[in-house]
Design a protein around this motif. Structure first.
Motif, short mmCIF file in Angstrom:
data_model
loop_
_atom_site.label_atom_id
_atom_site.label_comp_id
_atom_site.label_asym_id
_atom_site.label_seq_id
_atom_site.Cartn_x
_atom_site.Cartn_y
_atom_site.Cartn_z
N ALA A 159 0.85 -1.18 0.00
CA ALA A 159 0.00 0.00 0.00
C ALA A 159 0.89 1.23 0.00
O ALA A 159 1.98 1.23 0.58
N GLU A 160 0.41 2.29 -0.65
CA GLU A 160 1.22 3.51 -0.74
C GLU A 160 1.60 4.04 0.65
O GLU A 160 2.69 4.57 0.83
N SER A 161 0.70 3.88 1.59
CA SER A 161 0.91 4.45 2.92
C SER A 161 2.05 3.79 3.70
O SER A 161 2.52 4.35 4.69
N VAL A 162 2.49 2.60 3.27
CA VAL A 162 3.54 1.90 4.02
C VAL A 162 4.81 1.69 3.20
O VAL A 162 5.79 1.16 3.73
N LYS A 163 4.80 2.10 1.95
CA LYS A 163 6.00 1.92 1.12
C LYS A 163 7.20 2.61 1.76
O LYS A 163 7.11 3.75 2.20
N GLY A 164 8.31 1.90 1.76
CA GLY A 164 9.53 2.44 2.34
C GLY A 164 9.64 2.23 3.85
O GLY A 164 10.71 2.46 4.43
N ARG A 165 8.56 1.81 4.49
CA ARG A 165 8.58 1.59 5.94
C ARG A 165 8.38 0.12 6.30
O ARG A 165 8.95 -0.35 7.28
N PHE A 166 7.55 -0.58 5.53
CA PHE A 166 7.24 -1.98 5.81
C PHE A 166 7.91 -2.87 4.76
O PHE A 166 8.01 -2.49 3.59
N THR A 167 8.34 -4.05 5.18
CA THR A 167 8.93 -5.03 4.27
C THR A 167 8.33 -6.39 4.55
O THR A 167 8.40 -6.90 5.68
N ILE A 168 7.75 -7.00 3.52
CA ILE A 168 7.19 -8.34 3.64
C ILE A 168 8.18 -9.35 3.09
O ILE A 168 8.87 -9.08 2.11
N SER A 169 8.25 -10.52 3.73
CA SER A 169 9.14 -11.58 3.26
C SER A 169 8.50 -12.92 3.59
O SER A 169 7.52 -12.99 4.34
N ARG A 170 9.05 -14.00 3.04
CA ARG A 170 8.49 -15.33 3.32
C ARG A 170 9.57 -16.37 3.15
O ARG A 170 10.56 -16.17 2.44
N ASP A 171 9.32 -17.50 3.77
CA ASP A 171 10.19 -18.68 3.61
C ASP A 171 9.26 -19.83 3.23
O ASP A 171 8.49 -20.31 4.07
N ASN A 172 9.30 -20.24 1.98
CA ASN A 172 8.38 -21.27 1.50
C ASN A 172 8.61 -22.62 2.21
O ASN A 172 7.66 -23.38 2.42
#
Length: 115
Positions: free
Chosen positions: A60-73
């Motif tokens: 979302a534009e409101s969180v760009k640059g502040r939040f980072t999503i990641s995953r381990d399959n």
């Protein structure tokens, strides 16, 4: 039975950080997209971030640059690192996973940003 369990929410001061995690269990199929949504009181649930199985993410534009999503399959787990938190980030955060074309949701974890 597929279950999603979130953890990592809590109370943090403005400018602080939290790391949310979401573990998926009970799936015999590969997990496709995973994501985080949030819902503030009196508001509709909104997409915060999502990540494909291949690791492509959007925010979302409101969180760009502040939040980072990641995953381990291999671990069927996703995380969302939230930095520079603002009071307007206060909400219940829900994990979402698409497993065999079916949407599954976690119960949610409260994030409160307040001094």
């Amino acid at each position: 039975q597929v279950q999603l369990v979130e953890s990592g929410g809590g109370l943090v001061q403005p400018g602080g950080s939290l790391n949310l995690s979401c573990a998926v269990s009970g799936s015999n199929f590969g997990i496709n997209a995973m994501g985080w949504y949030r819902q503030a009181p009196g508001e509709q649930r909104e997409l915060v971030a999502r990540i494909s199985r291949a690791g492509s993410a959007d925010y979302a534009e409101s969180v760009k640059g502040r939040f980072t999503i990641s995953r381990d399959n291999a671990k069927n787990t996703a995380w969302m690192q939230m930095n520079s938190l603002k009071p307007e980030d206060t909400a219940v955060y829900y994990c979402n996973a698409i497993v065999d074309f079916v949407n599954y949701w976690g119960r949610g974890t409260q994030v409160t940003v307040s001094s």
